[in-house]
Design an enzyme around this catalytic site. Structure first.
Site, PDB file in Angstrom:
ATOM      1  N   HIS A 127       1.153   1.208  -2.604  1.00  0.00           N
ATOM      2  CA  HIS A 127       0.401   2.302  -3.241  1.00  0.00           C
ATOM      3  C   HIS A 127       1.280   3.055  -4.238  1.00  0.00           C
ATOM      4  O   HIS A 127       0.833   3.429  -5.329  1.00  0.00           O
ATOM      5  CB  HIS A 127      -0.087   3.307  -2.187  1.00  0.00           C
ATOM      6  CG  HIS A 127      -1.420   2.996  -1.590  1.00  0.00           C
ATOM      7  ND1 HIS A 127      -2.572   2.882  -2.343  1.00  0.00           N
ATOM      8  CD2 HIS A 127      -1.796   2.793  -0.310  1.00  0.00           C
ATOM      9  CE1 HIS A 127      -3.599   2.617  -1.534  1.00  0.00           C
ATOM     10  NE2 HIS A 127      -3.148   2.554  -0.295  1.00  0.00           N
ATOM     11  N   CYS A 141      -8.098   0.276   3.825  1.00  0.00           N
ATOM     12  CA  CYS A 141      -7.472   1.329   3.026  1.00  0.00           C
ATOM     13  C   CYS A 141      -8.451   2.494   2.913  1.00  0.00           C
ATOM     14  O   CYS A 141      -9.639   2.283   2.653  1.00  0.00           O
ATOM     15  CB  CYS A 141      -7.151   0.784   1.635  1.00  0.00           C
ATOM     16  SG  CYS A 141      -6.328   1.973   0.562  1.00  0.00           S
ATOM     17  N   LEU A 142      -7.949   3.707   3.101  1.00  0.00           N
ATOM     18  CA  LEU A 142      -8.823   4.880   3.005  1.00  0.00           C
ATOM     19  C   LEU A 142      -9.425   5.019   1.607  1.00  0.00           C
ATOM     20  O   LEU A 142     -10.455   5.668   1.446  1.00  0.00           O
ATOM     21  CB  LEU A 142      -8.046   6.152   3.366  1.00  0.00           C
ATOM     22  CG  LEU A 142      -7.576   6.253   4.827  1.00  0.00           C
ATOM     23  CD1 LEU A 142      -6.749   7.512   5.021  1.00  0.00           C
ATOM     24  CD2 LEU A 142      -8.756   6.238   5.791  1.00  0.00           C
ATOM     25  N   GLN A 147      -3.045   8.475  -3.298  1.00  0.00           N
ATOM     26  CA  GLN A 147      -4.399   8.519  -2.737  1.00  0.00           C
ATOM     27  C   GLN A 147      -4.976   9.926  -2.681  1.00  0.00           C
ATOM     28  O   GLN A 147      -6.181  10.094  -2.501  1.00  0.00           O
ATOM     29  CB  GLN A 147      -4.410   7.911  -1.328  1.00  0.00           C
ATOM     30  CG  GLN A 147      -4.115   6.420  -1.329  1.00  0.00           C
ATOM     31  CD  GLN A 147      -4.143   5.875   0.085  1.00  0.00           C
ATOM     32  OE1 GLN A 147      -3.143   5.924   0.772  1.00  0.00           O
ATOM     33  NE2 GLN A 147      -5.289   5.393   0.525  1.00  0.00           N
ATOM     34  N   HIS A 184       2.145  -1.724   2.804  1.00  0.00           N
ATOM     35  CA  HIS A 184       0.885  -1.292   2.172  1.00  0.00           C
ATOM     36  C   HIS A 184       1.085   0.059   1.476  1.00  0.00           C
ATOM     37  O   HIS A 184       0.645   0.250   0.334  1.00  0.00           O
ATOM     38  CB  HIS A 184      -0.193  -1.220   3.257  1.00  0.00           C
ATOM     39  CG  HIS A 184      -1.543  -0.744   2.815  1.00  0.00           C
ATOM     40  ND1 HIS A 184      -2.679  -1.516   2.896  1.00  0.00           N
ATOM     41  CD2 HIS A 184      -1.947   0.461   2.302  1.00  0.00           C
ATOM     42  CE1 HIS A 184      -3.718  -0.808   2.438  1.00  0.00           C
ATOM     43  NE2 HIS A 184      -3.302   0.392   2.083  1.00  0.00           N
ATOM     44  N   GLU A 185       1.770   0.992   2.170  1.00  0.00           N
ATOM     45  CA  GLU A 185       1.957   2.331   1.580  1.00  0.00           C
ATOM     46  C   GLU A 185       2.940   2.299   0.410  1.00  0.00           C
ATOM     47  O   GLU A 185       2.736   2.991  -0.597  1.00  0.00           O
ATOM     48  CB  GLU A 185       2.411   3.328   2.650  1.00  0.00           C
ATOM     49  CG  GLU A 185       1.419   3.541   3.791  1.00  0.00           C
ATOM     50  CD  GLU A 185      -0.019   3.748   3.355  1.00  0.00           C
ATOM     51  OE1 GLU A 185      -0.258   4.350   2.284  1.00  0.00           O
ATOM     52  OE2 GLU A 185      -0.927   3.295   4.079  1.00  0.00           O
ATOM     53  N   GLY A 228      -1.988   5.367   7.608  1.00  0.00           N
ATOM     54  CA  GLY A 228      -1.008   5.600   6.558  1.00  0.00           C
ATOM     55  C   GLY A 228      -1.693   6.219   5.357  1.00  0.00           C
ATOM     56  O   GLY A 228      -2.922   6.125   5.214  1.00  0.00           O
TER      57      GLY A 228
HETATM   58 NI    NI Z   1      -4.226   2.140   1.452  1.00  0.00          NI
END
Ligand code: NI
Length: 150
Positions: free
Chosen positions: A134, A88-89, A51, A130-131, A46
């Site tokens: 963000h 998380c990226l 991000q 989660h997204e 995701g």
């Molecule tokens: Ni993330």
């Protein structure tokens, strides 16, 4: 398409609340295409616009065999509780168990601007939440106790 730079923990844009998108147009779709390429290169499940340094209210998902964009997503119901390991990226090599509602229904506009609704459980439910977090400036580490965070 282009691979975008992923912002890491500490970048202020990760703490901004993304703003509603008024029009789903080709420019937005081009940005979403870039997000998909970026996520695929990074092997993520995701990615949210914050991000990659944008405050447009859009996130993408590639989990449990489902690949889609969520524009202006909104959780309309959430039930149960389940813990799953998340990463998380934007926070490389950090993983932790996060407890969230097990089952959510989410409404959003899809890639073509059509109103869509999805029911998600399991990993997909955690990914969607989660997204959306963000897009509200929230990171999964915010749910951890200060002991675990350190
Ligand atoms: Ni993330």
């Amino acid at each position: 398409m282009a691979v975008l730079d992923i912002h890491l923990l500490g970048s202020p844009v990760l703490r901004e609340r993304a703003t509603e998108i008024a029009v789903v147009d080709d420019a937005l779709r081009a940005f979403i295409d870039d997000m998909f390429e970026t996520m695929n290169v990074a092997c993520g499940v995701g990615l949210a616009a914050n991000q990659v340094g944008s405050t447009q209210r859009v996130a993408i998902i590639d989990a449990e065999g489902q690949t889609f964009a969520m524009i202006n997503p909104r959780i309309v119901s959430a039930t149960g509780k389940e813990s799953k390991e998340e990463g998380c990226l934007s926070i490389p090599q950090q993983y932790a168990e996060v407890e969230r509602p097990a089952l959510v229904r989410v409404k959003y506009l899809d890639y073509n601007g059509n109103v869509s609704e999805l029911q998600a459980d399991g990993l997909l439910s955690h990914c969607v939440q989660h997204e959306i977090d963000h897009l509200n400036g929230v990171l999964f580490v915010d749910y951890l106790s200060s002991l675990k965070r350190n």
